[in-house]
Structure formats: structure tokens, C-alpha cells
Design a protein around this motif. Structure first.
Motif, PDB file in Angstrom:
ATOM      1  N   UNK A  80      11.348  -2.782   2.749  1.00 11.87           N
ATOM      2  CA  UNK A  80      10.990  -2.788   4.164  1.00 11.87           C
ATOM      3  C   UNK A  80      12.135  -3.374   4.983  1.00 11.87           C
ATOM      4  N   UNK A  81      12.855  -4.295   4.377  1.00 16.29           N
ATOM      5  CA  UNK A  81      14.080  -4.859   4.944  1.00 16.29           C
ATOM      6  C   UNK A  81      15.086  -4.906   3.788  1.00 16.29           C
ATOM      7  N   UNK A  82      16.336  -5.193   4.074  1.00 15.38           N
ATOM      8  CA  UNK A  82      17.314  -5.253   2.978  1.00 15.38           C
ATOM      9  C   UNK A  82      16.992  -6.278   1.899  1.00 15.38           C
ATOM     10  N   UNK A  83      16.153  -7.277   2.211  1.00 12.75           N
ATOM     11  CA  UNK A  83      15.867  -8.330   1.232  1.00 12.75           C
ATOM     12  C   UNK A  83      14.404  -8.414   0.814  1.00 12.75           C
ATOM     13  N   UNK A  84      13.574  -7.483   1.299  1.00 11.53           N
ATOM     14  CA  UNK A  84      12.138  -7.543   0.985  1.00 11.53           C
ATOM     15  C   UNK A  84      11.632  -6.187   0.534  1.00 11.53           C
ATOM     16  N   UNK A  85      11.026  -6.153  -0.664  1.00 14.93           N
ATOM     17  CA  UNK A  85      10.506  -4.879  -1.157  1.00 14.93           C
ATOM     18  C   UNK A  85       9.211  -5.072  -1.926  1.00 14.93           C
ATOM     19  N   UNK A  86       8.494  -3.947  -2.054  1.00 15.81           N
ATOM     20  CA  UNK A  86       7.311  -3.877  -2.914  1.00 15.81           C
ATOM     21  C   UNK A  86       7.632  -2.869  -4.002  1.00 15.81           C
ATOM     22  N   UNK A  87       7.014  -3.030  -5.155  1.00 18.34           N
ATOM     23  CA  UNK A  87       7.308  -2.153  -6.294  1.00 18.34           C
ATOM     24  C   UNK A  87       6.020  -1.734  -6.983  1.00 18.34           C
ATOM     25  N   UNK A  88       5.991  -0.473  -7.383  1.00 19.87           N
ATOM     26  CA  UNK A  88       4.910   0.042  -8.229  1.00 19.87           C
ATOM     27  C   UNK A  88       5.556   0.483  -9.540  1.00 19.87           C
TER      28      UNK A  88
ATOM     29  N   UNK B 120       0.825  -1.207   0.000  1.00 21.20           N
ATOM     30  CA  UNK B 120       0.000   0.000   0.000  1.00 21.20           C
ATOM     31  C   UNK B 120       0.860   1.258   0.000  1.00 21.20           C
ATOM     32  N   UNK B 121       1.914   1.239   0.784  1.00 19.88           N
ATOM     33  CA  UNK B 121       2.759   2.425   0.906  1.00 19.88           C
ATOM     34  C   UNK B 121       3.473   2.780  -0.396  1.00 19.88           C
ATOM     35  N   UNK B 122       3.929   1.771  -1.136  1.00 20.57           N
ATOM     36  CA  UNK B 122       4.673   2.058  -2.363  1.00 20.57           C
ATOM     37  C   UNK B 122       3.782   2.747  -3.393  1.00 20.57           C
ATOM     38  N   UNK B 123       2.499   2.402  -3.423  1.00 17.60           N
ATOM     39  CA  UNK B 123       1.579   3.069  -4.349  1.00 17.60           C
ATOM     40  C   UNK B 123       1.354   4.512  -3.904  1.00 17.60           C
ATOM     41  N   UNK B 124       1.206   4.744  -2.605  1.00 23.72           N
ATOM     42  CA  UNK B 124       1.057   6.116  -2.098  1.00 23.72           C
ATOM     43  C   UNK B 124       2.283   6.962  -2.450  1.00 23.72           C
ATOM     44  N   UNK B 125       3.475   6.413  -2.246  1.00 25.26           N
ATOM     45  CA  UNK B 125       4.715   7.139  -2.565  1.00 25.26           C
ATOM     46  C   UNK B 125       4.782   7.439  -4.062  1.00 25.26           C
ATOM     47  N   UNK B 126       4.449   6.451  -4.888  1.00 26.45           N
ATOM     48  CA  UNK B 126       4.408   6.649  -6.342  1.00 26.45           C
ATOM     49  C   UNK B 126       3.479   7.815  -6.689  1.00 26.45           C
ATOM     50  N   UNK B 127       2.262   7.790  -6.151  1.00 25.77           N
ATOM     51  CA  UNK B 127       1.272   8.830  -6.467  1.00 25.77           C
ATOM     52  C   UNK B 127       1.731  10.212  -6.012  1.00 25.77           C
TER      53      UNK B 127
END
Length: 155
Positions: A139-147, A110-117
């Protein structure tokens, strides 16, 4: 052994290079800048450790594209930093995200979409057809979400 050369004849504008030569091409180019911030949050409707209040050192990577201007710049890196500091980071850094973000579960997705917008809104009046191509939120060095742009436009 490697050496270095001292430049004796520093290239001078209008003598060694002309204004019209500064822009090399008219192709779209991607530039990228990354930032970090620290924040606390917890997740709702989640049965795991993240349902409890906890924090992360997040990393955000922006991929912005545009056509270089008359001197060959898509967007100045300092302008990306200014937008980040003044319009986005103020809602994130050393904050309790459940309070400072719009009503949402504060997942990386959810946060990555907000940051993108937010970055996309900030670039609306920018020249050079500059736009957001992607945002990655670690969110951690090995875990991310992408938009990605194509997902944001077509979905």
C-alpha cells in the motif's frame, strides 16, 4: 577492464541442441512478476486518516510456481501480464476501490486475498501445474499485506 564477446556461432536448434534437451529438469520452480496501479479508497469503521477518501500507488508482487514445460518455461511472463491486465487490473487501476471490488472494507488485507483468488481462478486451465504461491500487496513502499498458498488452503 571488462569486454564482451561477439557470438560467432549462434546455437542452432536440431544442430547444436535437440528438442529433448531444452527442458533441464522436472522440479517445481517459482517465477515472480510485479505490477503497480493507482487507486482511491477509504476505510469504514476506522478512526484514523484512512477513513477519509485518499489514494495510493499500490505494488502487487505475484509468486507463481509450476513445473517447466517441454522447453523449460513454467508460465510466460507475458501471460502473467495478460492475466493481470485483462482480468485483475481493470478492477483496480485508477478506480474507486469501494465501488469496483466486491463488498468489503478495502484494506490491504482484504484486497490481497481478492487479488490472490482472481489470479488463482485465471490459472485453473493453465498447464504445468501452475499455481499461486503468494501475493504481496504494497500500500506504501514500506507497508504490505501478503496472502500465501498454505494459508489460503488450510484456513
Amino acid at each position: 577492464m571488462y569486454g564482451f564477446t561477439i557470438v560467432e556461432n549462434l546455437q542452432k536448434m536440431d544442430k547444436d541442441i535437440k528438442q529433448h534437451e531444452l527442458k533441464y529438469h522436472k522440479k517445481r520452480v517459482l517465477v515472480s512478476k510485479e505490477f503497480t496501479f493507482d487507486a482511491a479508497h477509504h476505510l469504514h469503521c476506522y478512526e484514523g486518516k484512512c477513513k477519509n477518501l485518499h489514494g495510493h500507488t499500490y505494488k502487487v508482487i505475484f509468486g507463481l510456481s509450476g513445473v517447466p514445460d517441454e522447453i523449460g518455461i513454467v508460465i510466460d511472463f507475458s501471460e502473467i501480464k495478460r492475466i493481470w491486465k485483462e482480468q485483475i487490473e481493470i478492477h483496480l487501476d485508477h478506480r474507486y476501490l469501494n465501488d469496483t471490488l466486491p463488498n468489503m472494507n478495502t484494506t490491504a488485507e482484504n484486497m490481497v486475498v481478492w487479488i490472490y483468488e482472481e489470479m488463482e481462478k485465471a490459472l485453473i486451465n493453465n498447464s504445468n501445474e501452475c499455481r499461486v504461491e503468494f501475493v504481496k500487496l504494497y500500500e506504501t513502499p514500506t507497508s504490505y499485506a501478503e496472502a500465501r498458498r498454505e494459508w489460503m488452503i488450510n484456513e
